[in-house]
Design an enzyme around this catalytic site. Sequence first.
Site, PDB file in Angstrom:
ATOM      1  N   TRP A 125       0.833  -1.154   0.048  1.00  0.00           N
ATOM      2  CA  TRP A 125       0.095  -0.070   0.050  1.00  0.00           C
ATOM      3  C   TRP A 125       0.931   1.503  -0.033  1.00  0.00           C
ATOM      4  O   TRP A 125       0.411   2.311  -0.491  1.00  0.00           O
ATOM      5  CB  TRP A 125      -0.864  -0.025   1.044  1.00  0.00           C
ATOM      6  CG  TRP A 125      -0.100  -0.167   2.475  1.00  0.00           C
ATOM      7  CD1 TRP A 125      -0.168  -1.448   3.273  1.00  0.00           C
ATOM      8  CD2 TRP A 125       0.605   0.694   3.300  1.00  0.00           C
ATOM      9  NE1 TRP A 125       0.637  -1.052   4.373  1.00  0.00           N
ATOM     10  CE2 TRP A 125       1.010   0.212   4.282  1.00  0.00           C
ATOM     11  CE3 TRP A 125       0.743   2.257   3.092  1.00  0.00           C
ATOM     12  CZ2 TRP A 125       1.761   1.037   5.533  1.00  0.00           C
ATOM     13  CZ3 TRP A 125       1.234   3.001   3.999  1.00  0.00           C
ATOM     14  CH2 TRP A 125       2.005   2.398   5.056  1.00  0.00           C
ATOM     15  N   CYS A 146       9.995   0.863   3.123  1.00  0.00           N
ATOM     16  CA  CYS A 146      10.908  -0.393   3.644  1.00  0.00           C
ATOM     17  C   CYS A 146      12.293   0.015   3.686  1.00  0.00           C
ATOM     18  O   CYS A 146      13.026  -0.330   4.359  1.00  0.00           O
ATOM     19  CB  CYS A 146      10.723  -1.450   2.801  1.00  0.00           C
ATOM     20  SG  CYS A 146      10.873  -1.085   1.003  1.00  0.00           S
ATOM     21  N   GLU A 180      10.767  -8.865  -2.040  1.00  0.00           N
ATOM     22  CA  GLU A 180      11.282  -7.505  -1.747  1.00  0.00           C
ATOM     23  C   GLU A 180      10.675  -7.408  -0.116  1.00  0.00           C
ATOM     24  O   GLU A 180       9.465  -7.031  -0.258  1.00  0.00           O
ATOM     25  CB  GLU A 180      11.067  -6.224  -2.467  1.00  0.00           C
ATOM     26  CG  GLU A 180      11.894  -5.018  -2.304  1.00  0.00           C
ATOM     27  CD  GLU A 180      11.286  -4.059  -1.337  1.00  0.00           C
ATOM     28  OE1 GLU A 180      11.546  -3.994  -0.136  1.00  0.00           O
ATOM     29  OE2 GLU A 180      10.557  -3.269  -1.991  1.00  0.00           O
ATOM     30  N   LEU A 181      11.270  -7.897   0.664  1.00  0.00           N
ATOM     31  CA  LEU A 181      10.592  -8.044   2.046  1.00  0.00           C
ATOM     32  C   LEU A 181      11.082  -6.762   3.115  1.00  0.00           C
ATOM     33  O   LEU A 181      11.539  -5.620   2.717  1.00  0.00           O
ATOM     34  CB  LEU A 181      11.000  -9.470   2.779  1.00  0.00           C
ATOM     35  CG  LEU A 181      10.710 -10.641   1.703  1.00  0.00           C
ATOM     36  CD1 LEU A 181      11.161 -11.805   2.321  1.00  0.00           C
ATOM     37  CD2 LEU A 181       9.335 -10.462   1.296  1.00  0.00           C
ATOM     38  N   GLU A 218      11.109  -3.426  12.910  1.00  0.00           N
ATOM     39  CA  GLU A 218      11.024  -2.345  11.888  1.00  0.00           C
ATOM     40  C   GLU A 218       9.812  -1.294  12.529  1.00  0.00           C
ATOM     41  O   GLU A 218       8.887  -1.866  13.195  1.00  0.00           O
ATOM     42  CB  GLU A 218      10.628  -2.887  10.569  1.00  0.00           C
ATOM     43  CG  GLU A 218      10.500  -1.496   9.445  1.00  0.00           C
ATOM     44  CD  GLU A 218      10.319  -2.449   8.137  1.00  0.00           C
ATOM     45  OE1 GLU A 218      10.391  -1.810   6.998  1.00  0.00           O
ATOM     46  OE2 GLU A 218       9.661  -3.431   8.212  1.00  0.00           O
ATOM     47  N   SER A 230       5.914  -7.805   3.696  1.00  0.00           N
ATOM     48  CA  SER A 230       6.334  -8.204   5.061  1.00  0.00           C
ATOM     49  C   SER A 230       7.261  -9.438   5.213  1.00  0.00           C
ATOM     50  O   SER A 230       7.011 -10.372   4.198  1.00  0.00           O
ATOM     51  CB  SER A 230       5.268  -8.189   6.224  1.00  0.00           C
ATOM     52  OG  SER A 230       4.764  -9.539   5.917  1.00  0.00           O
ATOM     53  N   LYS A 274      -2.440  -8.308  -7.854  1.00  0.00           N
ATOM     54  CA  LYS A 274      -3.210  -8.047  -6.655  1.00  0.00           C
ATOM     55  C   LYS A 274      -2.908  -6.810  -5.880  1.00  0.00           C
ATOM     56  O   LYS A 274      -1.625  -7.017  -5.018  1.00  0.00           O
ATOM     57  CB  LYS A 274      -3.287  -9.575  -5.705  1.00  0.00           C
ATOM     58  CG  LYS A 274      -4.422  -9.027  -4.921  1.00  0.00           C
ATOM     59  CD  LYS A 274      -4.176  -9.878  -3.430  1.00  0.00           C
ATOM     60  CE  LYS A 274      -3.685  -8.806  -2.435  1.00  0.00           C
ATOM     61  NZ  LYS A 274      -4.226  -7.551  -1.738  1.00  0.00           N
ATOM     62  N   PRO A 275      -3.338  -5.691  -6.016  1.00  0.00           N
ATOM     63  CA  PRO A 275      -2.758  -4.589  -5.089  1.00  0.00           C
ATOM     64  C   PRO A 275      -3.326  -4.624  -3.604  1.00  0.00           C
ATOM     65  O   PRO A 275      -4.336  -5.561  -3.383  1.00  0.00           O
ATOM     66  CB  PRO A 275      -3.681  -3.479  -5.655  1.00  0.00           C
ATOM     67  CG  PRO A 275      -4.787  -3.885  -6.386  1.00  0.00           C
ATOM     68  CD  PRO A 275      -4.510  -5.328  -6.878  1.00  0.00           C
ATOM     69  N   ALA A 276      -2.603  -3.782  -2.652  1.00  0.00           N
ATOM     70  CA  ALA A 276      -3.094  -3.714  -1.396  1.00  0.00           C
ATOM     71  C   ALA A 276      -4.395  -3.497  -1.112  1.00  0.00           C
ATOM     72  O   ALA A 276      -5.179  -2.772  -1.935  1.00  0.00           O
ATOM     73  CB  ALA A 276      -2.077  -2.792  -0.612  1.00  0.00           C
TER      74      ALA A 276
END
Length: 463
Positions: free
Chosen positions: A133, A266, A232-233, A366, A211, A157-159
């Site tokens: 998002w 991030c 990409e976490l 985080e 995440s 699939k978007p947030a």
Amino acid sequence: MSKEIIVKNPATGEIVKEVKINSEEEINEAIKQGHDSFKKWSKVNAHERSRLLSNWSRIIQEHKEEIAEMMTLENGKPLSESRGEVDYATSYIDWYAEEAKRIYGRTVPASTETKRIIVSKQPIGLVAAITPWNFPAAMMTRKAAPALAAGCPFIVKPAVETPLTTMRLVELAHEAGIPTDVIQYVNGSGSVVGRIFTSSEYIRKITFTGSTPVGKQLIKESAETVKHVTMELGGHAPLIVAEDADLDFAIKQTMATKFRNAGQTCVCANRIIVHENIADAFSKKLAEEASKLKVGNGFDQDTQVGPIINEKGFSKIVAQIEDAIEKGAEVLAGNQYKADKEAGYFFIHPTVLINVNLDMVIMQEETFGPVAPIITFKTLEEAVEIANNTPFGLAAYFFTNNYKTGTYLHDHLDYGIIGWNDGAPSGAHIPFGGMKESGLGREGGVEGIEPYLETKYLSVGNL
């Protein structure tokens, strides 16, 4: 179970739009259409794919203000940041429009005179993406552009918090001439759609930004059908300020990386590690600058820090601040809130903490919010130990004008992205990605198209 996603403005709590949740049958049908389109799309020549991508970029720019306003409406970030994200999003499309024409093979000298060996690249197949998002435009195009350039159909699939921006970008891709079955979107919960994506025999690659726990689950589920994955976490970025650093410049860059998108990125600096001899001056100056930032609705012209995306994010940030204070941290700026759970909006003023130690949760997890915890160090070895003391390895920053110090920090920091006297190292032309539990693979740069390609070689004998 609800059949609609209710998209709200996080700055006011007001409903922006209700978006239909796709059924499992609809999602599977979209996947099948994407799979069926692969045979035709993969054969479209690279120059034509390049032309269509360039068309898409141009049309997005023609709708820049509309898209930026939509992004601010559903995400909350200041309108100036949303405009910047539209530019960032199209930079990926522009880059991969060119890279489409540079998917090269090679010939390899054979071990006998009667053979010739030819290495070629071909598109991997249907690609499914799950996007976050916090950057609803750029994270989608960073995945879609190289996939399409390589010859792969793409479904995203978007947030659930921010589907509108992505939906509009896909519509504009269709207007640009990219076939409707080659780029598609579906809406639904991450767990449901993720399971459908990973179990589908038609999807050959999953690309995800989000995440680390969710990424690990997707990797596990993708193993059943041996899908390729790009992940990409999470991050927990350190920012080291050496004793010889240009203090004013370091402050300016720290402000840029820490408080962009209200600290909800991030690659935001999460742990500020400052040499003890300059820590007092640095901390006071940072607090002074942070206190000047205007917090408010992203549509207000002077807003610099928008809302926290939701109550869950807000509660996590507040809990980290309170934990730090209980364990001895001192507040130099911020720790002020404007929140209304019933109305549905949550604001946190930029917060600077000193006297921070490693026992505090904020130094271990985080934050994803506008909080700058400052811890001190004596030696570079100590700074590196603090910085690397995390399972994450996405982004790191350091400030020094001494080349020996800079070289040492570069060599010893376990991070995929490092900014030396640079708080904004991202770009379409660079390979973005992390080490350790921060991900697999790279996005952007010449490396970013490779995950969408298979390598095959042909050995021709009897020449």
